[in-house]
Design an enzyme around this catalytic site. Structure first.
Site, PDB file in Angstrom:
ATOM      1  N   SER A  16       0.750  -1.357  -0.059  1.00 28.70           N
ATOM      2  CA  SER A  16      -0.076  -0.184   0.071  1.00 28.70           C
ATOM      3  C   SER A  16       0.971   1.208   0.061  1.00 28.70           C
ATOM      4  O   SER A  16       2.005   1.239   0.516  1.00 28.70           O
ATOM      5  CB  SER A  16      -0.846  -0.100   1.184  1.00 28.70           C
ATOM      6  OG  SER A  16      -0.034   0.280   2.470  1.00 28.70           O
ATOM      7  N   LYS A  86       0.155  -0.396  15.564  1.00 30.41           N
ATOM      8  CA  LYS A  86      -1.221  -0.726  15.669  1.00 30.41           C
ATOM      9  C   LYS A  86      -1.546  -2.014  15.033  1.00 30.41           C
ATOM     10  O   LYS A  86      -2.622  -2.560  15.438  1.00 30.41           O
ATOM     11  CB  LYS A  86      -2.373   0.404  15.494  1.00 30.41           C
ATOM     12  CG  LYS A  86      -2.329   0.709  13.850  1.00 30.41           C
ATOM     13  CD  LYS A  86      -3.286   2.001  14.034  1.00 30.41           C
ATOM     14  CE  LYS A  86      -3.570   2.248  12.446  1.00 30.41           C
ATOM     15  NZ  LYS A  86      -4.260   1.193  11.560  1.00 30.41           N
ATOM     16  N   ASP A  87      -0.789  -2.423  13.944  1.00 33.24           N
ATOM     17  CA  ASP A  87      -1.093  -3.440  13.249  1.00 33.24           C
ATOM     18  C   ASP A  87      -0.604  -4.701  13.622  1.00 33.24           C
ATOM     19  O   ASP A  87      -0.788  -6.037  13.008  1.00 33.24           O
ATOM     20  CB  ASP A  87      -0.922  -3.153  11.757  1.00 33.24           C
ATOM     21  CG  ASP A  87      -1.762  -2.460  11.004  1.00 33.24           C
ATOM     22  OD1 ASP A  87      -2.980  -2.089  11.459  1.00 33.24           O
ATOM     23  OD2 ASP A  87      -1.257  -1.774  10.068  1.00 33.24           O
ATOM     24  N   ARG A 134     -12.971  -0.815  18.204  1.00 34.71           N
ATOM     25  CA  ARG A 134     -12.499   0.379  19.084  1.00 34.71           C
ATOM     26  C   ARG A 134     -13.111   1.492  18.778  1.00 34.71           C
ATOM     27  O   ARG A 134     -13.705   2.221  19.636  1.00 34.71           O
ATOM     28  CB  ARG A 134     -10.974   0.235  19.220  1.00 34.71           C
ATOM     29  CG  ARG A 134     -10.358   1.333  19.892  1.00 34.71           C
ATOM     30  CD  ARG A 134      -9.050   1.607  19.890  1.00 34.71           C
ATOM     31  NE  ARG A 134      -8.637   1.757  18.660  1.00 34.71           N
ATOM     32  CZ  ARG A 134      -8.812   3.032  17.925  1.00 34.71           C
ATOM     33  NH1 ARG A 134      -9.234   4.121  18.568  1.00 34.71           N
ATOM     34  NH2 ARG A 134      -8.445   3.234  16.536  1.00 34.71           N
ATOM     35  N   ARG A 135     -13.082   2.162  17.583  1.00 32.90           N
ATOM     36  CA  ARG A 135     -13.614   3.415  17.029  1.00 32.90           C
ATOM     37  C   ARG A 135     -15.315   3.391  17.280  1.00 32.90           C
ATOM     38  O   ARG A 135     -15.913   4.125  17.638  1.00 32.90           O
ATOM     39  CB  ARG A 135     -13.115   3.632  15.719  1.00 32.90           C
ATOM     40  CG  ARG A 135     -11.749   3.974  15.592  1.00 32.90           C
ATOM     41  CD  ARG A 135     -11.151   4.069  14.162  1.00 32.90           C
ATOM     42  NE  ARG A 135      -9.754   4.635  14.265  1.00 32.90           N
ATOM     43  CZ  ARG A 135      -8.877   4.412  13.284  1.00 32.90           C
ATOM     44  NH1 ARG A 135      -9.576   3.640  12.060  1.00 32.90           N
ATOM     45  NH2 ARG A 135      -7.621   4.635  13.175  1.00 32.90           N
ATOM     46  N   ARG A 152     -13.365  -0.785   4.698  1.00 27.43           N
ATOM     47  CA  ARG A 152     -11.935  -1.628   4.804  1.00 27.43           C
ATOM     48  C   ARG A 152     -11.439  -1.029   3.468  1.00 27.43           C
ATOM     49  O   ARG A 152     -11.993  -0.502   2.686  1.00 27.43           O
ATOM     50  CB  ARG A 152     -12.470  -3.176   4.367  1.00 27.43           C
ATOM     51  CG  ARG A 152     -12.746  -3.914   5.637  1.00 27.43           C
ATOM     52  CD  ARG A 152     -11.650  -4.112   6.809  1.00 27.43           C
ATOM     53  NE  ARG A 152     -10.476  -4.436   6.192  1.00 27.43           N
ATOM     54  CZ  ARG A 152     -10.100  -5.550   6.063  1.00 27.43           C
ATOM     55  NH1 ARG A 152     -10.925  -6.684   6.115  1.00 27.43           N
ATOM     56  NH2 ARG A 152      -8.884  -6.013   5.388  1.00 27.43           N
ATOM     57  N   ASN A 154      -7.063   0.093   1.897  1.00 30.71           N
ATOM     58  CA  ASN A 154      -6.004   0.975   2.489  1.00 30.71           C
ATOM     59  C   ASN A 154      -6.398   2.352   2.300  1.00 30.71           C
ATOM     60  O   ASN A 154      -7.702   2.836   1.903  1.00 30.71           O
ATOM     61  CB  ASN A 154      -4.710   0.644   1.725  1.00 30.71           C
ATOM     62  CG  ASN A 154      -5.180   0.968  -0.062  1.00 30.71           C
ATOM     63  OD1 ASN A 154      -5.845   1.992  -0.398  1.00 30.71           O
ATOM     64  ND2 ASN A 154      -4.478   0.297  -0.901  1.00 30.71           N
ATOM     65  N   THR A 157      -8.193   3.858  -0.697  1.00 29.08           N
ATOM     66  CA  THR A 157      -9.282   3.119  -0.946  1.00 29.08           C
ATOM     67  C   THR A 157     -10.483   3.840  -0.055  1.00 29.08           C
ATOM     68  O   THR A 157     -11.631   4.294  -0.572  1.00 29.08           O
ATOM     69  CB  THR A 157      -9.254   1.759  -0.809  1.00 29.08           C
ATOM     70  OG1 THR A 157      -8.573   1.202  -1.735  1.00 29.08           O
ATOM     71  CG2 THR A 157     -10.583   1.398  -1.062  1.00 29.08           C
ATOM     72  N   ARG A 158     -10.340   4.050   1.311  1.00 32.44           N
ATOM     73  CA  ARG A 158     -11.150   4.599   2.130  1.00 32.44           C
ATOM     74  C   ARG A 158     -11.567   6.204   1.795  1.00 32.44           C
ATOM     75  O   ARG A 158     -12.594   6.280   1.863  1.00 32.44           O
ATOM     76  CB  ARG A 158     -10.644   4.503   3.708  1.00 32.44           C
ATOM     77  CG  ARG A 158     -10.243   2.841   3.964  1.00 32.44           C
ATOM     78  CD  ARG A 158      -9.816   3.017   5.487  1.00 32.44           C
ATOM     79  NE  ARG A 158      -9.410   1.604   5.781  1.00 32.44           N
ATOM     80  CZ  ARG A 158      -9.233   1.096   7.079  1.00 32.44           C
ATOM     81  NH1 ARG A 158      -9.441   1.945   8.014  1.00 32.44           N
ATOM     82  NH2 ARG A 158      -8.476  -0.257   7.116  1.00 32.44           N
ATOM     83  N   CYS A 245      -8.140  -7.158  17.460  1.00 29.14           N
ATOM     84  CA  CYS A 245      -9.235  -6.512  16.772  1.00 29.14           C
ATOM     85  C   CYS A 245     -10.562  -6.956  17.091  1.00 29.14           C
ATOM     86  O   CYS A 245     -11.518  -6.363  16.738  1.00 29.14           O
ATOM     87  CB  CYS A 245      -8.942  -6.215  15.241  1.00 29.14           C
ATOM     88  SG  CYS A 245      -9.119  -7.589  14.420  1.00 29.14           S
TER      89      CYS A 245
END
Length: 312
Positions: A16, A86-87, A134-135, A152, A154, A157-158, A245
């Site tokens: 990405s 975070k991943d 979480r959000r 969903r 990258n 894309t969002r 997650c």
């Protein structure tokens, strides 16, 4: 102990645009630290990049973004892998280690919208897109009148889906937008009091095989001690909670007046139940701070939330 300079290093990375930026950033830092070293990138597509029609919590979690990179480390095609912290799952698989944590970019979440200036401006029934439980849980708690839909893909894309009108707003990590020069897309940064970020958010981590002590030594000049201590506390907390997650867990640690200040929460996905706690400790007590705060959350009711999620 002195270490011979590296002659060649290969960085495994997702393909990405943000992941490549992060890998190029580490490449430049390594070339500056070790003049004459040839650093190259090994771009890879992970399972997490391929599955875009379901939320991560339903298809295997954060490990989907690192497994292929770890295979490249294991078979020697790459020496190190660059991750958004975070991943990275709270539990590292056997044979691998996080060997360096770099200085953190802004760790908070960003509100992005073409129609509204903030979450408070959004009327009932408008839709916010996010891929994170979480959000989602914190959005439901603070703004129960808003719709929350899965998002969903990258970062590019969002943003495209937002621009196509599929969402009224989306929530993204501020760090990714800033790193790609897209800071002007941020309408508002969500304070930690409204939306605690994920453990490690905004920080870059370097993974290598646990037996590659040479790679750990070569990465030492890139380590940011303050960020490393904060992320260590956050990850200790999520590890103690069994966080993934699939569980809405927020953890955010800052260095304030020489002390670590860790805030954390565990929530039900609908935001109806949220347990919060906070604590402070010296930087060399980062792991115990995270574990202590996790125990406090469990004692205050987080154990019941986690049990209900595991049974669900």
């Amino acid at each position: 102990m002195s270490v011979s300079p590296p002659k060649r290093l290969v960085i495994a990375t997702r393909e990405s645009r943000l992941a490549l930026w992060q890998a190029e950033h580490v490449k430049a830092r390594l070339e500056a630290a070790w003049p004459g070293c040839e650093v190259s990138l090994l771009g890879m597509t992970t399972r997490g990049d391929q599955i875009l029609d379901r939320t991560l919590s339903k298809v295997g979690g954060k490990g989907l973004f690192v497994k292929e990179l770890e295979e490249a480390l294991a078979d020697g095609r790459a020496d190190l892998a660059v991750h958004s912290m975070k991943d990275v799952p709270a539990e590292m698989p056997e044979g691998f280690a996080l060997i360096a944590t770099l200085a953190r970019e802004r760790p908070l979440d960003a509100f992005v919208s073409n129609r509204y200036a903030s979450l408070d401006d959004m009327p009932p029934g408008t839709v916010v897109g996010t891929s994170s439980l979480r959000r989602e849980s914190q959005l439901h708690a603070a703004h129960p009148y808003l719709g929350v839909e899965p998002l969903r893909g990258n970062l590019d894309t969002r943003l495209r889906k937002l621009d196509e009108g599929k969402y009224d707003a989306i929530i993204l990590a501020a760090a990714g937008l800033q790193r790609l020069g897209l800071g002007d897309r941020i309408r508002a940064v969500l304070p930690a009091e409204v939306c605690l970020p994920a453990a490690g958010q905004g920080a870059l981590g370097i993974e290598a095989r646990a037996d590659r002590h040479d790679v750990a030594a070569w990465l030492a000049p890139l380590v940011d001690a303050d960020t490393a201590a904060c992320v260590r506390a956050e990850r200790a907390l999520t590890r103690r909670l069994g966080g993934s997650c699939e569980v809405p867990v927020g953890a955010y640690c800052e260095l304030v007046d020489g002390k670590l200040w860790l805030r954390a929460m565990v929530a039900s996905p609908d935001g109806q139940q949220i347990v919060r706690s906070e604590g402070r400790a010296a930087p060399d007590e980062a792991q115990s701070l995270g574990e202590r705060l996790a125990d406090a959350l469990l004692a205050d009711g987080a154990d019941q939330i986690l049990a209900s999620l595991s049974h669900g």
